[in-house]
Design a protein around this motif. Structure first.
Motif, mmCIF file in Angstrom:
data_model
loop_
_atom_site.group_PDB
_atom_site.id
_atom_site.type_symbol
_atom_site.label_atom_id
_atom_site.label_comp_id
_atom_site.label_asym_id
_atom_site.label_seq_id
_atom_site.Cartn_x
_atom_site.Cartn_y
_atom_site.Cartn_z
ATOM 1 N N GLY A 87 -31.934 -0.981 -9.678
ATOM 2 C CA GLY A 87 -30.935 0.004 -10.061
ATOM 3 C C GLY A 87 -31.506 1.381 -10.339
ATOM 4 N N ILE A 89 -33.431 5.099 -9.589
ATOM 5 C CA ILE A 89 -33.065 6.236 -8.750
ATOM 6 C C ILE A 89 -34.329 6.868 -8.164
ATOM 7 C CG2 ILE A 89 -32.016 8.550 -8.751
ATOM 8 C CD1 ILE A 89 -30.037 6.257 -9.325
ATOM 9 N N THR A 120 -27.111 9.439 -1.816
ATOM 10 C CA THR A 120 -25.773 9.570 -2.395
ATOM 11 C C THR A 120 -25.321 10.999 -2.620
ATOM 12 O OG1 THR A 120 -26.606 9.378 -4.648
ATOM 13 C CG2 THR A 120 -25.965 7.325 -3.529
ATOM 14 N N ARG A 133 -30.511 12.497 -4.017
ATOM 15 C CA ARG A 133 -30.483 11.312 -4.881
ATOM 16 C C ARG A 133 -30.339 10.080 -3.999
ATOM 17 N NH1 ARG A 133 -26.716 7.997 -7.709
ATOM 18 N NH2 ARG A 133 -27.368 7.588 -9.854
ATOM 19 N N THR A 135 -30.335 5.678 -4.007
ATOM 20 C CA THR A 135 -30.206 4.464 -4.802
ATOM 21 C C THR A 135 -30.468 3.251 -3.919
ATOM 22 O OG1 THR A 135 -27.840 4.300 -4.326
ATOM 23 C CG2 THR A 135 -28.468 5.488 -6.322
ATOM 24 N N THR A 136 -30.757 2.143 -4.586
ATOM 25 C CA THR A 136 -30.861 0.876 -3.876
ATOM 26 C C THR A 136 -29.475 0.273 -3.806
ATOM 27 O OG1 THR A 136 -31.382 -0.252 -5.936
ATOM 28 C CG2 THR A 136 -33.255 0.450 -4.592
ATOM 29 N N LYS A 138 -26.303 -2.104 -4.357
ATOM 30 C CA LYS A 138 -25.861 -2.797 -5.571
ATOM 31 C C LYS A 138 -26.393 -4.210 -5.652
ATOM 32 C CE LYS A 138 -23.116 0.433 -7.223
ATOM 33 N NZ LYS A 138 -23.723 1.384 -8.101
#
Length: 142
Positions: A87, A89, A120, A133, A135-136, A138
């Protein structure tokens, strides 16, 4: 492309990027051209020194400074997520358009999914650096 001259602007940019007190931030791609004032603002806001590329600590956030000509972006991102918490960043910091080493959005959009990241948003991180930014998913990358 080094430091900016407005510490308040750096603090505002860092807060805008979502850094929080207590977070561990690992840094990749440092050289003399990165924005040192931005780096200091991250350390001041989080209350922790930035972890270098060789650290084994689990990081909440990764700063990955990358310039065109630094090699393969996908490889740099793989290195960046090695110690990233689930989770966590990744902030990919690249020179803004028109500056030496600029990396196009298309290059970023191609590299990110190949290593399990999703870009994102993009922001102005400082006077000379743009931040993307990442993210991995969910469901996790492991």
């Amino acid at each position: 492309m080094g430091a900016t001259t407005d510490p308040a602007a750096d603090t505002a940019a860092v807060a805008k990027l979502g850094f929080k007190p207590g977070q561990l931030v690992q840094e990749f791609g440092w050289d003399e051209h990165v924005d040192d004032d931005f780096r200091v603002a991250v350390e001041e806001l989080t209350g922790n020194e930035l972890l270098d590329e060789d650290a084994d600590d689990v990081a909440d956030v990764v700063l990955c400074w990358f310039r065109g000509g630094d090699g393969d972006l996908g490889d740099a991102l793989v290195d960046a997520i090695t110690n990233l918490t689930d989770g966590g960043i990744v902030w990919l910091l690249t020179p803004k358009k028109g500056r030496p080493g600029h990396v196009t959005a298309a290059e970023i959009d191609e590299a990110a999914p190949s290593v399990g990241l999703h870009a994102t948003s993009s922001v102005s991180a400082s006077a000379n650096w743009a931040g993307t930014r990442m993210t991995t998913p969910k469901s996790g990358r492991r």
